[in-house]
Design a protein around this motif. Structure first.
Motif, mmCIF file in Angstrom:
data_model
loop_
_atom_site.group_PDB
_atom_site.id
_atom_site.type_symbol
_atom_site.label_atom_id
_atom_site.label_comp_id
_atom_site.label_asym_id
_atom_site.label_seq_id
_atom_site.Cartn_x
_atom_site.Cartn_y
_atom_site.Cartn_z
ATOM 1 N N UNK A 103 0.833 -1.208 0.000
ATOM 2 C CA UNK A 103 0.000 0.000 0.000
ATOM 3 C C UNK A 103 0.867 1.258 0.000
ATOM 4 N N UNK A 104 1.894 1.285 0.832
ATOM 5 C CA UNK A 104 2.793 2.443 0.862
ATOM 6 C C UNK A 104 3.539 2.586 -0.459
ATOM 7 N N UNK A 105 3.884 1.464 -1.079
ATOM 8 C CA UNK A 105 4.558 1.514 -2.375
ATOM 9 C C UNK A 105 3.650 2.098 -3.452
ATOM 10 N N UNK A 106 2.362 1.763 -3.407
ATOM 11 C CA UNK A 106 1.419 2.349 -4.377
ATOM 12 C C UNK A 106 1.312 3.856 -4.173
ATOM 13 N N UNK A 107 1.274 4.280 -2.916
ATOM 14 C CA UNK A 107 1.196 5.724 -2.653
ATOM 15 C C UNK A 107 2.458 6.430 -3.165
ATOM 16 N N UNK A 108 3.611 5.806 -2.953
ATOM 17 C CA UNK A 108 4.861 6.402 -3.424
ATOM 18 C C UNK A 108 4.940 6.399 -4.945
ATOM 19 N N UNK A 109 4.439 5.347 -5.573
ATOM 20 C CA UNK A 109 4.424 5.299 -7.035
ATOM 21 C C UNK A 109 3.541 6.396 -7.600
ATOM 22 N N UNK A 110 2.384 6.615 -6.969
ATOM 23 C CA UNK A 110 1.493 7.701 -7.405
ATOM 24 C C UNK A 110 2.190 9.051 -7.264
ATOM 25 N N UNK A 111 2.919 9.223 -6.164
ATOM 26 C CA UNK A 111 3.604 10.495 -5.938
ATOM 27 C C UNK A 111 4.744 10.703 -6.932
ATOM 28 N N UNK A 112 5.473 9.627 -7.226
ATOM 29 C CA UNK A 112 6.650 9.739 -8.084
ATOM 30 C C UNK A 112 6.302 9.801 -9.562
ATOM 31 N N UNK A 113 5.182 9.170 -9.937
ATOM 32 C CA UNK A 113 4.841 9.046 -11.348
ATOM 33 C C UNK A 113 5.403 7.812 -11.999
ATOM 34 N N UNK A 114 6.014 6.925 -11.208
ATOM 35 C CA UNK A 114 6.553 5.683 -11.730
ATOM 36 C C UNK A 114 5.580 4.536 -11.488
#
Length: 226
Positions: free
Chosen positions: A155-166
Motif C-alpha cells: 500500500x505504501x509503495x502504491x502511494x509512493x508510485x502515485x507520488x513519483x509518477x513511476x
C-alpha cells in the motif's frame, strides 16, 4: 534479532535510450537535494560489468530513509523532474521496512535482489518465512560486510508510485548484501555451497523467474551541516 526497522524508499530507474550518463548525473543531484532536505539519502549506479543483472532494466537507484510522509514528499514529482532521461513505465518505486540483520558502515558496493513470492504464499506468510528461515543464508554468506532485508509495504509503495509518477513493482522484498568490492565477494563465494543452498530454499517460496538481481556502486549524500 534484526535492529529496529526503519522505513525506506527505493526508486529503481531505467534510463531512456541514450540517456544513461545524463541520468546518472541527475540522480546524484536529486540525492543531494533530498539529503539537504533532511532525508538520509544514497544514490546507486549499476556496475559496468555487473554479472547479475542480465534481465534487469534498472541502472540507477535512489534510496531514501525517513517517515512515510517524508518519503512521499521525497518521491513527489520524480518522474516529471527526470523527464526524458528516464523510462517511466520501466522505473519503479518501493517503500517498506528495512530490517538490518548484519549492520555495515557505508559499504561502497551493494547487491540487490528484488524477490517475488510464489503464488501459493500470501505476502505476510512469505515475509515471515523470508525473515525467520531464509535470513540464515544471507547471514552465512562469506565475503559480505552487511545484510539487510527490505519488507515491502504494497500500500505504501502504491502511494509512493502515485507520488513519483513511476510504476509499482509487485515484489515482496529486497535482499541487500553490502560489499567491499564485487571481486572480493565473488572470490569469497567461489568455493562456498551457500549460493546453491540459498537457491534450493528459494525454490520453496520465491518466484525466481520473476525476481531480479543486480550489483551497484553506492554513493552516500550528506545533509545539512550541523
Amino acid at each position: 534479532m534484526p535492529a529496529h526497522p526503519h522505513t525506506k524508499l527505493l526508486a529503481h530507474l531505467a534510463p531512456a535510450a541514450g540517456a544513461e550518463s545524463e541520468l546518472a548525473v541527475c540522480l546524484a543531484a536529486l540525492a543531494d537535494e533530498r539529503a539537504r532536505g533532511g532525508l538520509a539519502a544514497a544514490s546507486l549506479w549499476r556496475l559496468a560489468h555487473d554479472p547479475f543483472g542480465a534481465k534487469t532494466p534498472w541502472r540507477g537507484t535512489l534510496e531514501l530513509r525517513g517517515s512515510e510522509a517524508e518519503l512521499l514528499a521525497g518521491a513527489m514529482g520524480l518522474c516529471e523532474r527526470l523527464g526524458a532521461l528516464v523510462d517511466a513505465a520501466a522505473s519503479t518505486t518501493l517503500v517498506g521496512e528495512e530490517r538490518v540483520l548484519l549492520p555495515s558502515e557505508r559499504a561502497p558496493v551493494r547487491y540487490q535482489y528484488l524477490m517475488r513470492r510464489r503464488a501459493d504464499f500470501s505476502h505476510a506468510a512469505y515475509l515471515a518465512r523470508y525473515l525467520d528461515v531464509h535470513a540464515q543464508f544471507g547471514l552465512r554468506t562469506p565475503g559480505i560486510l552487511g545484510y539487510v532485508q527490505l519488507h515491502v509495504d504494497p500500500a505504501a509503495s502504491r502511494r509512493a508510485a502515485d507520488a513519483s509518477g513511476f510504476a509499482v513493482c509487485d515484489v515482496d522484498s529486497v535482499s541487500e548484501l553490502h560489499l567491499a568490492s564485487l571481486a572480493a565477494f565473488l572470490g569469497a563465494i567461489a568455493g562456498s555451497t551457500i549460493g546453491a543452498e540459498a537457491v534450493a530454499d528459494e525454490e520453496r517460496f520465491v518466484d525466481r523467474a520473476r525476481s531480479f538481481d543486480f550489483c551497484s556502486h553506492v554513493r552516500w549524500h550528506e545533509g545539512r551541516p550541523a
